[in-house]
Design a protein around this motif. Structure first.
Motif, PDB file in Angstrom:
ATOM      1  N   THR A 136       0.795  -1.230   0.000  1.00  0.00           N
ATOM      2  CA  THR A 136       0.000   0.000   0.000  1.00  0.00           C
ATOM      3  C   THR A 136       0.823   1.273   0.000  1.00  0.00           C
ATOM      4  N   HIS A 169       5.348  -1.987  -7.397  1.00  0.00           N
ATOM      5  CA  HIS A 169       4.547  -0.948  -8.066  1.00  0.00           C
ATOM      6  C   HIS A 169       5.424   0.094  -8.775  1.00  0.00           C
ATOM      7  N   GLN A 208      -2.307  -3.941 -14.285  1.00  0.00           N
ATOM      8  CA  GLN A 208      -3.206  -3.138 -13.471  1.00  0.00           C
ATOM      9  C   GLN A 208      -4.633  -3.169 -14.035  1.00  0.00           C
ATOM     10  N   SER A 332      -8.210  11.193  -4.681  1.00  0.00           N
ATOM     11  CA  SER A 332      -8.353   9.737  -4.745  1.00  0.00           C
ATOM     12  C   SER A 332      -9.747   9.322  -4.291  1.00  0.00           C
ATOM     13  N   ASP A 333     -10.159   9.825  -3.147  1.00  0.00           N
ATOM     14  CA  ASP A 333     -11.468   9.444  -2.615  1.00  0.00           C
ATOM     15  C   ASP A 333     -12.603   9.954  -3.489  1.00  0.00           C
ATOM     16  N   LEU A 365      -9.232   3.754 -10.588  1.00  0.00           N
ATOM     17  CA  LEU A 365      -8.822   2.721  -9.645  1.00  0.00           C
ATOM     18  C   LEU A 365      -7.301   2.678  -9.499  1.00  0.00           C
ATOM     19  N   SER A 368      -5.805   6.272  -8.103  1.00  0.00           N
ATOM     20  CA  SER A 368      -6.149   6.559  -6.709  1.00  0.00           C
ATOM     21  C   SER A 368      -5.257   5.779  -5.751  1.00  0.00           C
ATOM     22  N   ALA A 369      -4.782   4.610  -6.185  1.00  0.00           N
ATOM     23  CA  ALA A 369      -3.925   3.786  -5.327  1.00  0.00           C
ATOM     24  C   ALA A 369      -2.450   4.133  -5.472  1.00  0.00           C
ATOM     25  N   TRP A 370      -2.037   4.611  -6.641  1.00  0.00           N
ATOM     26  CA  TRP A 370      -0.617   4.865  -6.899  1.00  0.00           C
ATOM     27  C   TRP A 370      -0.057   5.934  -5.948  1.00  0.00           C
ATOM     28  N   ASN A 373      -2.924   5.502  -1.375  1.00  0.00           N
ATOM     29  CA  ASN A 373      -4.328   5.863  -1.573  1.00  0.00           C
ATOM     30  C   ASN A 373      -4.795   6.904  -0.545  1.00  0.00           C
TER      31      ASN A 373
END
Length: 396
Positions: A136, A169, A208, A332-333, A365, A368-370, A373
């Motif tokens: 994460t 990642h 991804q 992101s959210d 998706l 937002s995680a890269w 998050n």
């Protein structure tokens, strides 16, 4: 007073011209059909398209003139990144031009760093930053919210430096010419250039949700020449922190562009889809949901504009980190929330792969995680804020 007003007006006009030019190029050269065709086929983007970007002056937009660039601001870069993101162009603009490029620039006047930066500007070199070690990104920060010491180790030997550890990642993955690896050394944080074809480097591609690829790296006592140590100590830590925060902001710019397109698609659908003889956009309950989406979009736009202005103005240190964490968490959210609403308001068609909304949802998706998050960035913001509060109390 008039001179300041004139300068501000001229600056707005410059950004507007760049915005118009970038949008026209992206729409013409990168239709959504191109993004569809490139999915799930390594490296997940078109190297020929990438090599056309230097002709637009975009790969050198941020780089200093000494490296063949133009030395422009993050606000200029944001116009380019936003235009390409709006077309779901899969090319790694922020990972390379911002994260890797700014990191190489901040490494100092070393010959290798400057050569790599010049190669990036010319479109000959595709560097990637290998910094994250957990799933994460949460483990990348210390208890104060600052960058933690990596588990990867860099040890000096006769004429070489040896790397042991692994990274996750890493973007871009398959097409990268090499990796700027963060590691712990006897001199503190170290940044080491690791060529993609280095003997002993294990690379694993990971697809991804949007069809692009990242890589997982593993190495054990992998030796590279001593001059591949780009920088170490305070300079390396400052360089990585600054490039990371700037990449967070530009990733948020891309998320904002995706949010705008998802909302535009949804509003257009609400105007044209009819039920009981009326456009479904006339139903009050759906209007309320559309307004909520619009509010989220405008909140994102406000924090992105603030972050760009503050970073271009020289904001640094923990204040910059807190702002970058806040804007990435917000965008992101919001992108994920708007994606969910957009699919629900579209009904069954929103789930189909043939419908364009799916391209934006999948990119949201991934982006937002890269780099961490929303949850990771909120925690980082809280830790940095606690430290700032404690420091203020000590000086009271």
């Amino acid at each position: 007073m008039h001179a300041m007003t004139d300068a501000a007006t001229e600056r707005r006009q410059q950004l507007e011209l760049l915005r118009t030019s970038a949008a026209a190029f992206a729409t013409r050269e990168s239709p959504l059909s191109r993004a569809r065709a490139l999915r799930a086929s390594a490296p997940g983007f078109d190297l020929r398209f990438w090599r056309s970007l230097p002709g637009q002056g975009w790969t050198g937009l941020l780089a200093p003139e000494a490296s063949g660039g133009f030395g422009q601001s993050l606000s200029d870069m944001a116009e380019v990144a936003g235009a390409l993101a709006a077309q779901v162009a899969p090319e790694p603009v922020t990972p390379v031009m911002v994260f890797a490029g700014r990191l190489l620039e901040a490494c100092g006047p070393g010959e290798l760093a400057q050569r790599l930066l010049a190669g990036m500007v010319e479109g000959r070199t595709l560097p990637a930053v290998a910094w994250q070690e957990d799933a994460t990104g949460a483990a990348s920060f210390d208890p104060h919210g600052r960058l933690a010491d990596p588990a990867t180790i860099c040890a000096a030997g006769p004429g070489v430096v040896r790397l042991s550890g692994g990274k996750r990642h890493v973007r871009p993955g398959a097409a990268a010419d090499g990796f700027i690896v963060s590691a712990s050394s006897s001199d503190g944080l170290a940044l080491v250039w690791l060529p993609a074809d280095a003997p002993g480097l294990a690379r694993q591609q990971e697809r991804q949700a949007d069809g692009t690829f990242v890589e997982r790296l593993a190495f054990d006592q992998l030796a590279v020449p001593a001059d591949h140590l780009l920088c170490a100590g305070a300079r390396a830590r400052s360089a990585l922190a600054g490039a990371y925060d700037e990449a967070l902001v530009l990733a948020s710019v891309e998320l904002l562009a995706i949010v705008r397109r998802m909302l535009a698609l949804t509003l257009d659908y609400l105007r044209t889809r009819k039920q009981f003889g009326k456009a479904i956009g006339s139903f009050q309950s759906l209007q309320h949901r559309a307004v909520d989406m619009h509010i989220q979009q405008e909140l994102c736009a406000a924090v992105v504009d603030e972050a760009l202005a503050e970073l271009d103005g020289g904001l640094a240190g923990d204040a910059r980190a807190m702002l970058a964490a806040r804007v990435k968490a917000r965008c992101s959210d919001a992108a994920l929330a708007i994606a969910r609403e957009a699919v629900q308001l579209h009904g069954a068609v929103g789930f189909t792969d043939e419908y364009d909304l799916g391209l934006y949802l999948q990119r949201a998706l991934v982006l937002s995680a890269w780099l961490g998050n929303g949850a990771v960035q909120r925690r980082r913001h809280a830790l940095l804020g606690r430290r700032a509060g404690a420091a203020a109390g000590a000086h009271a």
